[in-house]
Design a protein around this motif. Structure first.
Motif, PDB file in Angstrom:
ATOM      1  N   GLU A 287      41.899 -20.132   1.094  1.00 32.55           N
ATOM      2  CA  GLU A 287      40.789 -20.210   2.054  1.00 32.55           C
ATOM      3  C   GLU A 287      39.737 -19.120   1.848  1.00 32.55           C
ATOM      4  OE1 GLU A 287      43.028 -18.004   5.767  1.00 32.55           O
ATOM      5  OE2 GLU A 287      43.358 -20.142   5.416  1.00 32.55           O
ATOM      6  N   ARG A 288      40.160 -17.966   1.280  1.00 31.70           N
ATOM      7  CA  ARG A 288      39.181 -16.897   1.085  1.00 31.70           C
ATOM      8  C   ARG A 288      38.463 -16.999  -0.261  1.00 31.70           C
ATOM      9  NH1 ARG A 288      42.317 -11.468   3.071  1.00 31.70           N
ATOM     10  NH2 ARG A 288      42.638 -12.092   5.217  1.00 31.70           N
ATOM     11  N   PHE A 289      38.781 -17.998  -1.051  1.00 28.21           N
ATOM     12  CA  PHE A 289      38.205 -18.106  -2.394  1.00 28.21           C
ATOM     13  C   PHE A 289      36.679 -18.138  -2.327  1.00 28.21           C
ATOM     14  CE2 PHE A 289      36.639 -20.851  -5.864  1.00 28.21           C
ATOM     15  CZ  PHE A 289      36.954 -20.011  -6.905  1.00 28.21           C
ATOM     16  N   LYS A 290      36.047 -17.303  -3.174  1.00 28.70           N
ATOM     17  CA  LYS A 290      34.598 -17.175  -3.132  1.00 28.70           C
ATOM     18  C   LYS A 290      33.967 -18.138  -4.125  1.00 28.70           C
ATOM     19  CE  LYS A 290      34.942 -12.507  -3.437  1.00 28.70           C
ATOM     20  NZ  LYS A 290      34.589 -11.095  -3.387  1.00 28.70           N
TER      21      LYS A 290
ATOM     22  N   MET B 129      18.294  -8.543   2.731  1.00 25.34           N
ATOM     23  CA  MET B 129      18.146  -7.112   2.454  1.00 25.34           C
ATOM     24  C   MET B 129      19.365  -6.559   1.733  1.00 25.34           C
ATOM     25  SD  MET B 129      16.467  -5.174   5.618  1.00 25.34           S
ATOM     26  CE  MET B 129      17.985  -4.407   6.119  1.00 25.34           C
ATOM     27  N   ASN B 130      20.553  -7.056   2.087  1.00 25.42           N
ATOM     28  CA  ASN B 130      21.784  -6.527   1.529  1.00 25.42           C
ATOM     29  C   ASN B 130      22.123  -7.093   0.158  1.00 25.42           C
ATOM     30  OD1 ASN B 130      23.496  -4.592   3.092  1.00 25.42           O
ATOM     31  ND2 ASN B 130      22.850  -5.959   4.715  1.00 25.42           N
ATOM     32  N   CYS B 131      21.511  -8.200  -0.203  1.00 24.60           N
ATOM     33  CA  CYS B 131      21.874  -8.830  -1.472  1.00 24.60           C
ATOM     34  C   CYS B 131      21.394  -7.981  -2.640  1.00 24.60           C
ATOM     35  CB  CYS B 131      21.267 -10.220  -1.562  1.00 24.60           C
ATOM     36  SG  CYS B 131      21.715 -11.041  -3.085  1.00 24.60           S
ATOM     37  N   PRO B 132      22.283  -7.601  -3.562  1.00 21.69           N
ATOM     38  CA  PRO B 132      21.859  -6.741  -4.659  1.00 21.69           C
ATOM     39  C   PRO B 132      21.046  -7.448  -5.739  1.00 21.69           C
ATOM     40  CG  PRO B 132      24.228  -7.094  -4.740  1.00 21.69           C
ATOM     41  CD  PRO B 132      23.730  -7.830  -3.561  1.00 21.69           C
ATOM     42  N   ASN B 133      21.089  -8.783  -5.816  1.00 23.68           N
ATOM     43  CA  ASN B 133      20.424  -9.490  -6.917  1.00 23.68           C
ATOM     44  C   ASN B 133      19.266 -10.354  -6.467  1.00 23.68           C
ATOM     45  OD1 ASN B 133      23.070  -8.907  -8.226  1.00 23.68           O
ATOM     46  ND2 ASN B 133      23.631 -10.561  -6.857  1.00 23.68           N
TER      47      ASN B 133
ATOM     48  N   THR C 209      26.454 -12.980  -7.473  1.00 17.17           N
ATOM     49  CA  THR C 209      27.627 -12.383  -8.118  1.00 17.17           C
ATOM     50  C   THR C 209      28.842 -12.364  -7.200  1.00 17.17           C
ATOM     51  OG1 THR C 209      26.818 -10.241  -7.449  1.00 17.17           O
ATOM     52  CG2 THR C 209      26.352 -10.898  -9.690  1.00 17.17           C
ATOM     53  N   PHE C 210      28.775 -12.985  -6.045  1.00 19.98           N
ATOM     54  CA  PHE C 210      29.901 -13.113  -5.117  1.00 19.98           C
ATOM     55  C   PHE C 210      30.469 -11.756  -4.707  1.00 19.98           C
ATOM     56  CE2 PHE C 210      29.751 -16.788  -7.926  1.00 19.98           C
ATOM     57  CZ  PHE C 210      29.431 -17.742  -6.994  1.00 19.98           C
ATOM     58  N   CYS C 211      29.563 -10.812  -4.408  1.00 16.45           N
ATOM     59  CA  CYS C 211      30.029  -9.511  -3.953  1.00 16.45           C
ATOM     60  C   CYS C 211      30.432  -9.562  -2.488  1.00 16.45           C
ATOM     61  CB  CYS C 211      28.956  -8.460  -4.162  1.00 16.45           C
ATOM     62  SG  CYS C 211      27.462  -8.760  -3.233  1.00 16.45           S
ATOM     63  N   GLY C 212      29.933 -10.551  -1.734  1.00 16.30           N
ATOM     64  CA  GLY C 212      30.368 -10.720  -0.356  1.00 16.30           C
ATOM     65  C   GLY C 212      29.631  -9.864   0.649  1.00 16.30           C
ATOM     66  N   LEU C 213      28.557  -9.167   0.225  1.00 16.04           N
ATOM     67  CA  LEU C 213      27.868  -8.286   1.172  1.00 16.04           C
ATOM     68  C   LEU C 213      27.091  -9.074   2.222  1.00 16.04           C
ATOM     69  CD1 LEU C 213      26.558  -5.431  -1.142  1.00 16.04           C
ATOM     70  CD2 LEU C 213      28.368  -5.306   0.526  1.00 16.04           C
TER      71      LEU C 213
ATOM     72  N   LYS D 264      29.551 -10.311   4.868  1.00 13.45           N
ATOM     73  CA  LYS D 264      30.100  -9.215   5.652  1.00 13.45           C
ATOM     74  C   LYS D 264      29.052  -8.640   6.597  1.00 13.45           C
ATOM     75  CE  LYS D 264      32.733  -5.003   5.155  1.00 13.45           C
ATOM     76  NZ  LYS D 264      31.922  -3.788   5.173  1.00 13.45           N
TER      77      LYS D 264
ATOM     78  N   GLN E 248      26.056  -1.610  -2.594  1.00  7.40           N
ATOM     79  CA  GLN E 248      25.647  -2.584  -3.615  1.00  7.40           C
ATOM     80  C   GLN E 248      26.091  -2.184  -5.013  1.00  7.40           C
ATOM     81  OE1 GLN E 248      21.430  -2.760  -2.922  1.00  7.40           O
ATOM     82  NE2 GLN E 248      21.621  -4.504  -1.562  1.00  7.40           N
TER      83      GLN E 248
ATOM     84  N   ARG F 224      31.871  -4.964 -13.267  1.00  4.51           N
ATOM     85  CA  ARG F 224      31.494  -5.560 -14.549  1.00  4.51           C
ATOM     86  C   ARG F 224      31.512  -4.562 -15.698  1.00  4.51           C
ATOM     87  NH1 ARG F 224      30.320  -8.202 -10.247  1.00  4.51           N
ATOM     88  NH2 ARG F 224      30.081 -10.446 -10.414  1.00  4.51           N
TER      89      ARG F 224
ATOM     90  N   GLY G 294      39.730 -13.027  -2.535  1.00  7.01           N
ATOM     91  CA  GLY G 294      38.792 -14.108  -2.760  1.00  7.01           C
ATOM     92  C   GLY G 294      38.329 -14.220  -4.199  1.00  7.01           C
TER      93      GLY G 294
ATOM     94  N   SER H  73      35.522  -7.118  -5.862  1.00  7.11           N
ATOM     95  CA  SER H  73      34.611  -6.514  -4.876  1.00  7.11           C
ATOM     96  C   SER H  73      35.324  -6.352  -3.537  1.00  7.11           C
ATOM     97  CB  SER H  73      33.344  -7.350  -4.674  1.00  7.11           C
ATOM     98  OG  SER H  73      32.643  -7.424  -5.859  1.00  7.11           O
TER      99      SER H  73
ATOM    100  N   MET I 252      37.073  -4.880   2.362  1.00  7.73           N
ATOM    101  CA  MET I 252      36.216  -5.953   2.884  1.00  7.73           C
ATOM    102  C   MET I 252      36.959  -6.811   3.900  1.00  7.73           C
ATOM    103  SD  MET I 252      33.244  -5.762   1.387  1.00  7.73           S
ATOM    104  CE  MET I 252      32.284  -7.098   0.750  1.00  7.73           C
TER     105      MET I 252
END
Lengths: 158, 376
Positions: A50-53, A76-80, A112-116, A119, B69, B76, B157, B163, B171
């Protein structure tokens, strides 16, 4: 090197090969111990955790309502820069003007599925979906609009 | 420079030096790495590594990103020990902010780091055996690695890049099944570890190809800064988990594996024994995870006070150092990563001189290079 040590080396070496073959042969005669999955034939039964990104989704309920207020914190939080929010001004039932979401654009190709974003969302509008088969022929198909057609903000979400 | 690219015709070159390119697209370089190998017949005279094919400028990119971030970029670098890289940045940020995380966070981080180390060593084992011509171990190791990846996927995940850390904690909380699955995995892995030993370690062909090959003395390892299993195979006691314990490593009993031979086989044995030591660490922690919050209270925008911050961790390949220089803003002024693989690569020329070209592959396999970690 004497003949004796030569022969003992030969037999020891041969024995070590037999020990290795014992392991591989035991699998050869016990096919039930093989754990390979038959993908894509098992697509119907394949269930991810269920947590699979797999991708970022905007959760909608059965009345086509979402919780996104268009505050832009995920952007704002997304790094890319994979999230773009286009907002509009909307007049509510009480006659007050407030900011609302027009388009929540998500570039899957840059994510990149960092999840920020998930969250940091203050109203818990975003979540991760389990879809993972994202291969397409045209790159433009990876730029998705996450809010569905005609969807509105859920009542009580500020 | 132009002479480097000249390929000599093979016919009629007896007694002459031959220069060949190994890579950048060669399966046994484990990535895009180019070695210019100078040969006299079959004997290697010198190996010149050319790196930079997968350089992404991660250190420079960090300067324009906030601290939470940055973490997804460290995934990587050394992608096989992604969790441990994440941990390094988080520990440095926590040190700068004077935050002491709870025992629960420390325990979970340590367990996942050790599982990550086993997964990484399994991949190294499979690919080293495949470099030397054995294909079966590859599938056996990947079968068992899959079990670890399932545990990771359920909790974090992600399967390769997690991450899972963030400054101040994690997280998510661990999945309810996490402890049960890890406890199932430990006896399963001990059983299949015996198979690995039977299949490869005792094999006469394998032993003859690795024993006495690629000798690295203790002095050379220290001089070149070779850390991790490659350094410990030469008798260089450099385990950061013992020297400067972080997270929960000061609460567990484990041995630092040391071999003094310094050849490819010693490096192989260090990694094999380390997997069992990792299991021991997990066994000690898995039943005693304390209750509590999985994340400490942090400010919404993390700003480090002005100064320099430094944190070292032990990844699966050696010592990773994160050095952050902050000028008080929400982005760092400069971030420097000291990656273990770059130092390990620098001894490639030294230890493969006067060896056969076929042994060069085995030496490369025993050093366990991850190319994105070299180039960053």
């Amino acid at each position: 090197m004497g003949l004796k040590s030569y022969l003992s080396g030969l037999f020891k070496g041969f024995y070590s090969l037999l020990v290795g073959l014992r392991v591989t042969n035991s699998y050869f005669f016990h096919p039930s111990r093989i754990v390979t999955q038959q993908y894509p034939e098992n697509r119907k039964t394949l269930k991810m955790f269920e947590r699979f990104k797999g991708e970022v989704i905007l959760v909608h309920n059965e009345n086509n309502e979402h919780r996104c207020t268009g505050c832009g914190i995920c952007e704002m939080n997304c790094p890319n820069g994979s999230i773009e929010i286009i907002s509009k001004m909307e007049t509510g039932e009480d006659g007050k003007k407030r900011k609302a979401i027009d388009k929540h654009i998500y570039h899957l190709s840059m994510c990149t599925f960092c999840g920020l974003c998930v969250k940091s969302c203050p109203s818990k509008a975003l979540a991760f979906g389990n879809e993972f088969e994202h291969a397409v022929f045209d790159r433009a198909k990876l730029d998705k609009v996450l809010n569905k057609e005609g969807s509105v903000l859920m009542k009580g979400v500020e | 420079m132009a002479e480097e690219f000249v390929h000599l015709a093979v016919a009629g070159t007896e007694g002459q030096d031959l220069e060949i390119n190994m890579g950048p697209q060669h399966p046994s370089t484990h990535g895009v790495m180019r070695f210019v190998v100078k040969l006299k017949g079959e004997v290697v005279e010198s190996v010149q590594p050319h790196c930079g094919y997968i350089h992404r400028g991660i250190e420079k990119m960090c300067e324009s990103l906030s601290y939470p971030q940055i973490i997804h970029l460290t995934d990587r670098m050394d992608y096989l020990s992604a969790h441990i890289n994440n941990e390094a940045v988080c520990l440095a940020v926590e040190k700068a902010l004077n935050i002491e995380v709870s025992d629960r966070i420390k325990y979970i981080r340590t367990i996942i780091a050790e599982l990550n180390r086993i997964a990484s060593h399994l991949l190294w084992w499979s690919s080293m055996c495949m470099d030397m011509g054995a294909v079966t171990p590859y599938f056996y190791a990947f079968r068992d690695r899959e079990k670890i990846l399932d545990i990771f996927e359920e909790t974090t995940g992600g399967r390769l890049l997690y991450s899972y850390n963030c400054p101040g904690g994690l997280m998510n909380d661990i999945h309810p099944n996490f402890q049960k699955r890890v406890k199932e995995f430990i006896p399963y892995f001990r059983k299949s570890f015996k198979e690995y030993d039977e299949l490869v370690t005792g094999n006469v062909i394998f032993q003859n190809r690795t024993m006495g090959i690629g000798l690295l003395t203790r002095e050379q390892a220290i001089a070149y800064g070779v850390t991790g299993p490659a350094g410990r195979g030469s008798g260089f006691a450099c385990d950061v988990r013992k020297r400067a314990p972080y997270s929960a490593y000061d609460k567990v009993q484990f041995n630092e594996i040391l071999y003094n031979e310094g050849d490819s086989f010693a490096r192989y044995k260090v990694r094999m024994d380390e997997m069992l030591e990792s299991l021991k660490i997990i066994e000690q922690l898995i039943d005693n995870i304390p209750e509590g919050s999985y994340v400490e209270k942090m400010k919404a925008v993390i700003k480090l006070p002005e100064g320099e911050y430094f944190q070292q961790v032990e990844t699966a390949r050696g010592e990773l150092v994160v050095h952050i220089i902050s000028d008080g803003n929400k982005t760092p002024y400069r971030v420097k990563f000291r990656s273990p693989c770059l130092s390990t690569l620098s001894v490639m020329d030294l230890i493969s001189r006067n060896q056969k070209i076929a042994d060069l592959i085995a030496i490369g396999g025993s050093l366990d290079l991850v190319i994105p970690d070299i180039d960053r």
